[in-house]
Design a protein around this motif. Sequence first.
Motif, short mmCIF file in Angstrom:
data_model
loop_
_atom_site.label_atom_id
_atom_site.label_comp_id
_atom_site.label_asym_id
_atom_site.label_seq_id
_atom_site.Cartn_x
_atom_site.Cartn_y
_atom_site.Cartn_z
N PHE A 67 0.83 -1.20 0.00
CA PHE A 67 0.00 0.00 0.00
C PHE A 67 0.86 1.25 0.00
CE2 PHE A 67 -3.00 3.14 1.66
CZ PHE A 67 -4.14 2.85 0.92
N SER A 68 2.00 1.18 0.69
CA SER A 68 2.90 2.34 0.75
C SER A 68 3.55 2.64 -0.60
CB SER A 68 4.00 2.10 1.80
OG SER A 68 4.92 1.11 1.36
N ARG A 69 3.55 1.66 -1.51
CA ARG A 69 4.18 1.83 -2.82
C ARG A 69 3.21 2.34 -3.89
NH1 ARG A 69 8.81 -1.07 -4.26
NH2 ARG A 69 7.80 -1.90 -6.14
N GLY A 70 2.00 2.65 -3.50
CA GLY A 70 1.09 3.16 -4.53
C GLY A 70 -0.36 3.08 -4.15
N GLY A 71 -0.64 2.91 -2.86
CA GLY A 71 -2.03 2.82 -2.43
C GLY A 71 -2.70 1.58 -3.01
N PHE A 72 -3.98 1.73 -3.36
CA PHE A 72 -4.73 0.60 -3.93
C PHE A 72 -4.09 0.12 -5.23
CE2 PHE A 72 -8.17 -1.03 -6.65
CZ PHE A 72 -8.59 -2.09 -5.86
N LYS A 73 -3.56 1.04 -6.02
CA LYS A 73 -2.92 0.66 -7.29
C LYS A 73 -1.68 -0.20 -7.07
CE LYS A 73 -4.43 4.65 -10.03
NZ LYS A 73 -3.99 5.84 -10.81
N GLY A 74 -1.11 -0.12 -5.87
CA GLY A 74 0.07 -0.92 -5.59
C GLY A 74 -0.19 -2.42 -5.70
N PHE A 75 -1.45 -2.83 -5.49
CA PHE A 75 -1.79 -4.25 -5.58
C PHE A 75 -1.91 -4.72 -7.03
CE2 PHE A 75 -3.06 -3.03 -1.33
CZ PHE A 75 -2.65 -4.11 -0.57
N TYR A 76 -1.79 -3.77 -7.96
CA TYR A 76 -1.86 -4.14 -9.38
C TYR A 76 -0.55 -3.81 -10.11
CZ TYR A 76 -6.74 -5.26 -8.81
OH TYR A 76 -7.91 -5.87 -8.41
N GLN A 77 0.55 -3.71 -9.33
CA GLN A 77 1.85 -3.49 -9.96
C GLN A 77 2.16 -4.64 -10.91
OE1 GLN A 77 4.97 -2.01 -6.86
NE2 GLN A 77 3.42 -3.14 -5.71
N GLY A 78 2.64 -4.30 -12.09
CA GLY A 78 3.03 -5.31 -13.05
C GLY A 78 1.90 -5.86 -13.89
N LEU A 79 0.66 -5.39 -13.63
CA LEU A 79 -0.47 -5.92 -14.39
C LEU A 79 -0.43 -5.45 -15.84
CD1 LEU A 79 -3.22 -7.38 -14.56
CD2 LEU A 79 -4.29 -5.22 -13.85
N ILE A 80 -0.15 -4.14 -16.02
CA ILE A 80 -0.11 -3.57 -17.37
C ILE A 80 1.33 -3.14 -17.67
CG2 ILE A 80 -1.02 -1.77 -18.89
CD1 ILE A 80 -3.46 -1.62 -17.03
N PRO A 81 1.97 -3.66 -18.71
CA PRO A 81 1.39 -4.58 -19.70
C PRO A 81 1.69 -6.06 -19.43
CG PRO A 81 3.47 -3.80 -20.52
CD PRO A 81 3.30 -3.17 -19.15
N TRP A 82 2.66 -6.32 -18.49
CA TRP A 82 3.22 -7.67 -18.39
C TRP A 82 2.19 -8.70 -17.94
CZ3 TRP A 82 7.12 -6.67 -21.13
CH2 TRP A 82 7.83 -5.49 -20.97
N GLY A 83 1.36 -8.35 -16.95
CA GLY A 83 0.36 -9.30 -16.47
C GLY A 83 -0.66 -9.65 -17.55
N TRP A 84 -1.07 -8.63 -18.31
CA TRP A 84 -2.04 -8.86 -19.38
C TRP A 84 -1.43 -9.66 -20.53
CZ3 TRP A 84 -5.11 -3.61 -19.96
CH2 TRP A 84 -6.05 -3.53 -18.92
N ILE A 85 -0.19 -9.34 -20.90
CA ILE A 85 0.47 -10.10 -21.96
C ILE A 85 0.61 -11.56 -21.55
CG2 ILE A 85 2.61 -10.40 -23.27
CD1 ILE A 85 3.06 -7.38 -23.02
#
Length: 313
Positions: free
Chosen positions: A66-84
């Motif tokens: 959470f300290s690394r980006g709030g709620f968005k922190g839980f989706y680190q790496g999703l775009i584009p790598w997670g989606w690809i």
Amino acid sequence: MTDTKNANQDGSPQIEKKPVSWSNIGVGAVLNLSEVTTLGQPFEVMKTTMAANRDLSLIGSIKHIFSRGGFKGFYQGLIPWGWIEAATKGSVLLPVSTEAEYRLKLLGCDPFLAGIGGGMTGGVAQAYLTMGFCTCMKTAEITRKKDVGPEGKAPKTTWEVFKGIYKKDGIRGINRGVNAVALRQCTNWGTRFGVSRLAEEAIRKFRNKSDGQRLSPYEKILASVIGGAISAWNQPIEVVRVEMQSRTPDPNRPKNLSVWQTMKYVYKTNGIRGLYRGATPRICLGIWQTVFMVCFGDYAKEYLANRNQKNVI
């Protein structure tokens, strides 16, 4: 997916394969994209954070993320790598595992062994055909420092990190840890498919249903939950994979470690508990992935096969 509703002359169930089409490949991609975009990536981030920072508890890892980006922190790496990764590995898993499972049943394997073999084959195909650089880059995003530098310089973008790794180490650099990924995926999906099929058979017996008789949606989901939860037994392999791909600063970590050398390093520094860090979110992730790819995947393949059959008629 196979169907055994028809019988041979000797009374044994006849094995029929649902045809694998471009629709199946597309369904695999859509299912995996849905899985990772909902709860899949948050569980991925939590278990990767704990595996890379083995001094953190589950609550500590959540606070760190959470300290690394709030709620968005839980989706680190999703775009584009997670989606690809999700789109490509999902499209590989369903057709490859379906074909392997069907072939093994033709050889006389029961649903449990055929499920294990199909899942293992699909998992290995995923790792070497599609997942190497995506998994490496997702882990880099989750574990690298993103603080503003002393001169106010913004942290590198994900593409800058990718280019830097490629420029320094080439193809091998962006695919570091791919052998550990293959070992993880092989054991992941072998367990998930195999145990899910075994659970389906157990549920049929418990509910006095005949072999091959259709399970209710709730029964299918229950079988997938069991398979997904048990698949977390290989957490040490996942910790090794994360350690090999991690960009968390560690001056004591030797460079260019093999899978076995990494396992020994983790055990030496953190003991047996270190090899199981992140097991709780990994169990949740395994359940979520298995419900999507085994349970929902079976229903999707069956729907497409029936639709295609009607179009032919």
